[in-house]
Scaffold this active site. Sequence first.
Site, mmCIF file in Angstrom:
data_model
loop_
_atom_site.group_PDB
_atom_site.id
_atom_site.type_symbol
_atom_site.label_atom_id
_atom_site.label_comp_id
_atom_site.label_asym_id
_atom_site.label_seq_id
_atom_site.Cartn_x
_atom_site.Cartn_y
_atom_site.Cartn_z
ATOM 1 N N TYR A 140 -14.486 41.693 35.715
ATOM 2 C CA TYR A 140 -15.384 42.730 35.271
ATOM 3 C C TYR A 140 -16.774 42.492 35.724
ATOM 4 O O TYR A 140 -17.436 43.770 35.756
ATOM 5 C CB TYR A 140 -15.184 42.838 33.698
ATOM 6 C CG TYR A 140 -14.093 43.275 32.945
ATOM 7 C CD1 TYR A 140 -13.523 44.363 33.238
ATOM 8 C CD2 TYR A 140 -13.279 42.421 32.248
ATOM 9 C CE1 TYR A 140 -12.065 44.960 32.832
ATOM 10 C CE2 TYR A 140 -12.242 42.685 31.798
ATOM 11 C CZ TYR A 140 -11.741 44.000 31.809
ATOM 12 O OH TYR A 140 -10.271 44.352 31.579
ATOM 13 N N GLN A 149 -8.868 43.197 19.156
ATOM 14 C CA GLN A 149 -7.487 43.512 19.465
ATOM 15 C C GLN A 149 -6.564 42.956 18.497
ATOM 16 O O GLN A 149 -5.301 43.388 18.679
ATOM 17 C CB GLN A 149 -6.931 43.193 20.926
ATOM 18 C CG GLN A 149 -7.713 43.812 22.034
ATOM 19 C CD GLN A 149 -7.560 43.320 23.321
ATOM 20 O OE1 GLN A 149 -6.441 42.813 23.609
ATOM 21 N NE2 GLN A 149 -8.413 43.496 24.252
ATOM 22 N N HIS A 176 -6.309 39.976 23.874
ATOM 23 C CA HIS A 176 -4.981 39.508 24.534
ATOM 24 C C HIS A 176 -3.855 38.874 23.745
ATOM 25 O O HIS A 176 -3.319 38.016 24.093
ATOM 26 C CB HIS A 176 -5.378 38.907 25.938
ATOM 27 C CG HIS A 176 -6.341 39.641 26.825
ATOM 28 N ND1 HIS A 176 -6.244 39.291 28.070
ATOM 29 C CD2 HIS A 176 -6.878 41.045 26.673
ATOM 30 C CE1 HIS A 176 -7.171 40.224 28.664
ATOM 31 N NE2 HIS A 176 -7.447 41.216 27.794
ATOM 32 N N TYR A 236 4.014 35.284 37.722
ATOM 33 C CA TYR A 236 3.430 36.329 38.069
ATOM 34 C C TYR A 236 1.839 36.375 38.359
ATOM 35 O O TYR A 236 1.261 37.446 38.500
ATOM 36 C CB TYR A 236 3.740 37.696 36.801
ATOM 37 C CG TYR A 236 5.300 38.047 36.906
ATOM 38 C CD1 TYR A 236 5.558 38.914 37.547
ATOM 39 C CD2 TYR A 236 6.065 36.964 36.271
ATOM 40 C CE1 TYR A 236 7.055 39.064 37.630
ATOM 41 C CE2 TYR A 236 7.504 37.201 36.343
ATOM 42 C CZ TYR A 236 7.973 38.242 36.922
ATOM 43 O OH TYR A 236 9.251 38.431 37.152
#
Length: 388
Positions: free
Chosen positions: A279, A93, A165, A268
């Site tokens: 997963y 990513q 991430h 959060y």
Amino acid sequence: MFARRLLIALSPLAMTLASCGNAATGEKAASTETGTPFKVETLAQFDEPWAMAFDEGTGTLVVTEKKGTIRLRTPDGRIGEVSGVPKVDYGGQGGLGDFIFAPGQTSKTFDKRVVYLSWAEAGSGDTRGAAVGKADLVCSAVTECALQNLKVIWRQTPKVSGRGHYSHRLRFSPDGKYLFIASGERQKFTPAQDLGANLGKVVRLLPDGTPAPGNPFADKPAPTNQIWSYGHRNILGLAFDEQGRLWDLEHGPAGGDELNLVKAGANYGWPLVSDGDHYDGRPIPRNSTRPDLAQPAISWNPVIAPGDFIFYTGDLFPAWKNQAIITGLVATGLVRVSIDGEKAKEEARYPLDNRIREIRQGPDGAIWLLEDGEGSDSGHLLRLTPAG
């Protein structure tokens, strides 16, 4: 130009079926629209594009590509390239990330702009992390520009192994006083709850990169004094609504993508809670089991795998005004979400041909999209205008 359909026919039945998934928080509703809501024009193609931004003064579009290239598209369609881009750690990513203009630059001559960009930066011992830089974008011609005086003003701390991430979305507050940065937890889980690290956080800085006065932990040493909110997983969207409130859009694990109203000092919940599971199938306690933690305005299970989002403010799509328009990577296309106070409801989905990575509202109120990926059948720049 590229051979491609210029019109996407979205039947009422297709839109209805696409909008009937399960939501653990918030609501989903079948579309009430009839006919084709927009036509799709293909304008250009890029190689793994990740972000785009319009120059407020001229309408020039800047596009980042993950491998480390920044390209320009002028309002008349000419393509240029920006030199002086920092070396990026490309892979997974990681790579070149977001790009934004400093607010308030409205001159009609595109010769010099102050800009901010993010990228994945290599560290020592097979580690890496996101970095954010401030630079001058200096142009000798509208398609010939260079980054000059580039200075790194923020880094993820600590650098860690892996290539996932990063998040590294950038947004200025509506008053232009504060720079907000989304910092992913780098697939390491626990740093999201660690106030001694800036992974898994939204941070709030002054434009020069120093921690903003009035932050929730402003009296603590760095990097704690940067933190605005924490307990985040992988934020790929940041946007302010018409009330000036900050929202984020983040990936859950196997389920549990979230749209959150981001409040100062709020937790959060990741990885303590989620509306998805690991997963490997191991369960995670649901958000609702911890009312002491901030709850998502809406979550998706199955996931939509969001790219980015905007709050639409234009006049071309009046029924969409002040709603969140979200790009989908798994839900290939757009997801439209209405806001009611601090809650959200999905209104409709609009399928497109490919994964959609990025979205921006153009100067005339049209919606511009970047497809995800590389190769001859992806990475297109699309412009949406009303059908008919």
